[in-house]
Design an enzyme around this catalytic site. Sequence first.
Site, PDB file in Angstrom:
ATOM      1  CB  CYS A 262     -47.972  23.166  -4.256  1.00  0.00           C
ATOM      2  SG  CYS A 262     -47.239  24.407  -3.361  1.00  0.00           S
TER       3      CYS A 262
ATOM      4  CG  HIS B 204     -48.286  23.114  -8.182  1.00  0.00           C
ATOM      5  ND1 HIS B 204     -48.775  24.924  -7.350  1.00  0.00           N
ATOM      6  CD2 HIS B 204     -47.200  23.416  -7.122  1.00  0.00           C
ATOM      7  CE1 HIS B 204     -47.980  25.236  -6.877  1.00  0.00           C
ATOM      8  NE2 HIS B 204     -46.887  24.169  -6.589  1.00  0.00           N
TER       9      HIS B 204
ATOM     10  CG  ASN C 142     -45.724  27.971  -6.504  1.00  0.00           C
ATOM     11  OD1 ASN C 142     -46.717  27.634  -5.898  1.00  0.00           O
ATOM     12  ND2 ASN C 142     -44.412  26.430  -4.926  1.00  0.00           N
TER      13      ASN C 142
HETATM   14  O1  UT7 Z   1     -44.218  24.251  -4.820  1.00  0.00           O
HETATM   15  C1  UT7 Z   1     -43.955  22.996  -3.568  1.00  0.00           C
HETATM   16  C2  UT7 Z   1     -43.166  22.835  -4.146  1.00  0.00           C
HETATM   17  N1  UT7 Z   1     -41.880  23.087  -4.486  1.00  0.00           N
HETATM   18  C3  UT7 Z   1     -41.302  22.975  -5.581  1.00  0.00           C
HETATM   19  O2  UT7 Z   1     -41.709  22.152  -5.910  1.00  0.00           O
HETATM   20  C4  UT7 Z   1     -40.149  23.274  -5.805  1.00  0.00           C
HETATM   21  C5  UT7 Z   1     -38.696  22.185  -6.055  1.00  0.00           C
HETATM   22  N2  UT7 Z   1     -37.852  22.536  -6.597  1.00  0.00           N
HETATM   23  C6  UT7 Z   1     -37.597  23.205  -7.007  1.00  0.00           C
HETATM   24  O3  UT7 Z   1     -37.624  23.985  -7.822  1.00  0.00           O
HETATM   25  C7  UT7 Z   1     -35.570  23.803  -7.342  1.00  0.00           C
HETATM   26  O4  UT7 Z   1     -34.919  23.324  -6.549  1.00  0.00           O
HETATM   27  C8  UT7 Z   1     -34.924  25.485  -6.792  1.00  0.00           C
HETATM   28  C9  UT7 Z   1     -35.723  26.779  -8.224  1.00  0.00           C
HETATM   29  C10 UT7 Z   1     -36.006  25.560  -5.589  1.00  0.00           C
HETATM   30  C11 UT7 Z   1     -33.673  25.438  -7.477  1.00  0.00           C
HETATM   31  O5  UT7 Z   1     -33.553  24.896  -8.617  1.00  0.00           O
HETATM   32  P1  UT7 Z   1     -32.354  24.360  -8.120  1.00  0.00           P
HETATM   33  O6  UT7 Z   1     -31.797  23.825  -9.891  1.00  0.00           O
HETATM   34  O7  UT7 Z   1     -32.711  22.559  -7.799  1.00  0.00           O
HETATM   35  O8  UT7 Z   1     -31.231  24.590  -7.989  1.00  0.00           O
HETATM   36  P2  UT7 Z   1     -30.153  23.939  -6.358  1.00  0.00           P
HETATM   37  O9  UT7 Z   1     -31.173  24.594  -4.730  1.00  0.00           O
HETATM   38  O10 UT7 Z   1     -29.085  22.646  -6.565  1.00  0.00           O
HETATM   39  O11 UT7 Z   1     -29.055  25.404  -6.632  1.00  0.00           O
HETATM   40  C12 UT7 Z   1     -28.187  25.115  -6.784  1.00  0.00           C
HETATM   41  C13 UT7 Z   1     -27.089  26.694  -6.834  1.00  0.00           C
HETATM   42  C14 UT7 Z   1     -26.590  26.616  -5.819  1.00  0.00           C
HETATM   43  O12 UT7 Z   1     -25.389  26.987  -6.130  1.00  0.00           O
HETATM   44  P3  UT7 Z   1     -23.804  26.458  -5.600  1.00  0.00           P
HETATM   45  O13 UT7 Z   1     -24.043  25.363  -4.432  1.00  0.00           O
HETATM   46  O14 UT7 Z   1     -24.048  25.016  -6.676  1.00  0.00           O
HETATM   47  O15 UT7 Z   1     -22.685  27.867  -5.931  1.00  0.00           O
HETATM   48  C15 UT7 Z   1     -27.662  28.072  -5.615  1.00  0.00           C
HETATM   49  O16 UT7 Z   1     -26.610  28.480  -4.280  1.00  0.00           O
HETATM   50  O17 UT7 Z   1     -28.325  27.725  -7.468  1.00  0.00           O
HETATM   51  C16 UT7 Z   1     -27.727  28.285  -6.645  1.00  0.00           C
HETATM   52  N3  UT7 Z   1     -29.395  29.222  -6.256  1.00  0.00           N
HETATM   53  C17 UT7 Z   1     -29.150  30.478  -6.755  1.00  0.00           C
HETATM   54  N4  UT7 Z   1     -28.601  31.375  -7.721  1.00  0.00           N
HETATM   55  C18 UT7 Z   1     -29.211  32.212  -8.308  1.00  0.00           C
HETATM   56  C19 UT7 Z   1     -29.932  28.969  -5.518  1.00  0.00           C
HETATM   57  N5  UT7 Z   1     -31.199  30.378  -5.062  1.00  0.00           N
HETATM   58  C20 UT7 Z   1     -30.690  30.947  -6.916  1.00  0.00           C
HETATM   59  C21 UT7 Z   1     -31.227  32.673  -7.409  1.00  0.00           C
HETATM   60  N6  UT7 Z   1     -30.581  32.629  -7.676  1.00  0.00           N
HETATM   61  N7  UT7 Z   1     -32.091  32.624  -5.921  1.00  0.00           N
END
Ligand code: UT7
Length: 333
Positions: free
Chosen positions: A116, A258, A288
């Site tokens: 990225c 980005h 993205n």
């Molecule tokens: O471009 C390259 C660099 N990449 C990035 O910059 C991505 C950076 N990371 C992010 O943008 C975020 O970490 C994400 C958008 C990927 C995830 O958001 P988050 O607020 O960090 O969520 P999380 O991974 O902590 O997950 C929170 C909850 C989890 O459930 P529990 O364990 O709390 O029950 C996940 O299983 O959300 C759940 N979850 C989802 N729920 C519905 C994860 N993905 C999804 C989904 N739909 N698609």
Amino acid sequence: MTAPRRAKITAVGSYVPPKVVTNDDLAKIVDTSNEWILERTGIRERHVVEKGVAASDLAARAAEEALRVRGIDASEIDLIIVVTVTPDMFFPATACLVQNKIGAHKAWGFDLSAACSGFLYGVTVGTQFVVSGAHRKVLVVGADVMTSILNPEDRTTLVLFGDGAGAVLLEPAEEGEDVGILDFYHEVDGAGGESLYMPGGGSLNPSSHETVDRKMHFVHQKGPQVFKYAVRKMEELGRGMLERNNLTGEDIDTFISHQANLRIIDATAEKLGLDPGKVIKNIHKFGNTTAGTIPLAMCDAIAEGKLKKGDLVLFTAVGAGFTAGSVLARWAF
Ligand code: UT7
């Protein structure tokens, strides 16, 4: 040959495939919802390729658009740098395929891989060829078909990415012209490698039934780790760029980062003291697109009248690697 003092971006083009996939469409495939995706990422929809369409196809369309904007023929291009983590094939380089597709007969080229952050790395590398006087017309194309490496069963990555490409043309700034690429600062932190990677298909884990069964040919991401690194590094590199050029956030006319997560963009802009009206955001329509996000955002900024000749532009990016980068430019057209 006298080396020019600076390189400037003289044209931008972009291309996304026509097919749109909404959050509701994805909610039919995995356990997710429009509300979750929108709230956590800012993404509403993304464009995706049809089967058989590859990174070189998107790259060629974006490159052709940049050439059309500049009003020049592909035969005038000296060098093509294609930035991608989803090349058509390991080899030949996608740059070779693009060179052939657009008919840039005299150009040489190569691919650059920095995920990225890749587009900013590509602009930086291309700039050196212009500043050295070696070349007068360099195309930098960021193109990714992220859907080719997404696990359709993994909601944590499937919802984040889209397909798309963008291209810029770099040329020498005129003598005394106060526009162009002013500064860059990039970093890598290889210790972050396993936070975001595709483990299969390379020389470490060559493709086999086993690597496919273990889904090693897909993106694997530790989302929260990447998120924390991104928020920290975007601010750190943005602030460092401002400080070493004796600037504050108030001096910046346009901020293009980005587009990985709306929350990362907003947090960075706020910490850097940037006027929200100067922050370019288009993640809601494309998701993205990895190497495509920054030139896609440039095109939208131009269309919205937020990127004009003379504007001071701050670019930041963070990606797999980890890689991180910032570029400062005075917009040239
Ligand atoms: O471009 C390259 C660099 N990449 C990035 O910059 C991505 C950076 N990371 C992010 O943008 C975020 O970490 C994400 C958008 C990927 C995830 O958001 P988050 O607020 O960090 O969520 P999380 O991974 O902590 O997950 C929170 C909850 C989890 O459930 P529990 O364990 O709390 O029950 C996940 O299983 O959300 C759940 N979850 C989802 N729920 C519905 C994860 N993905 C999804 C989904 N739909 N698609």
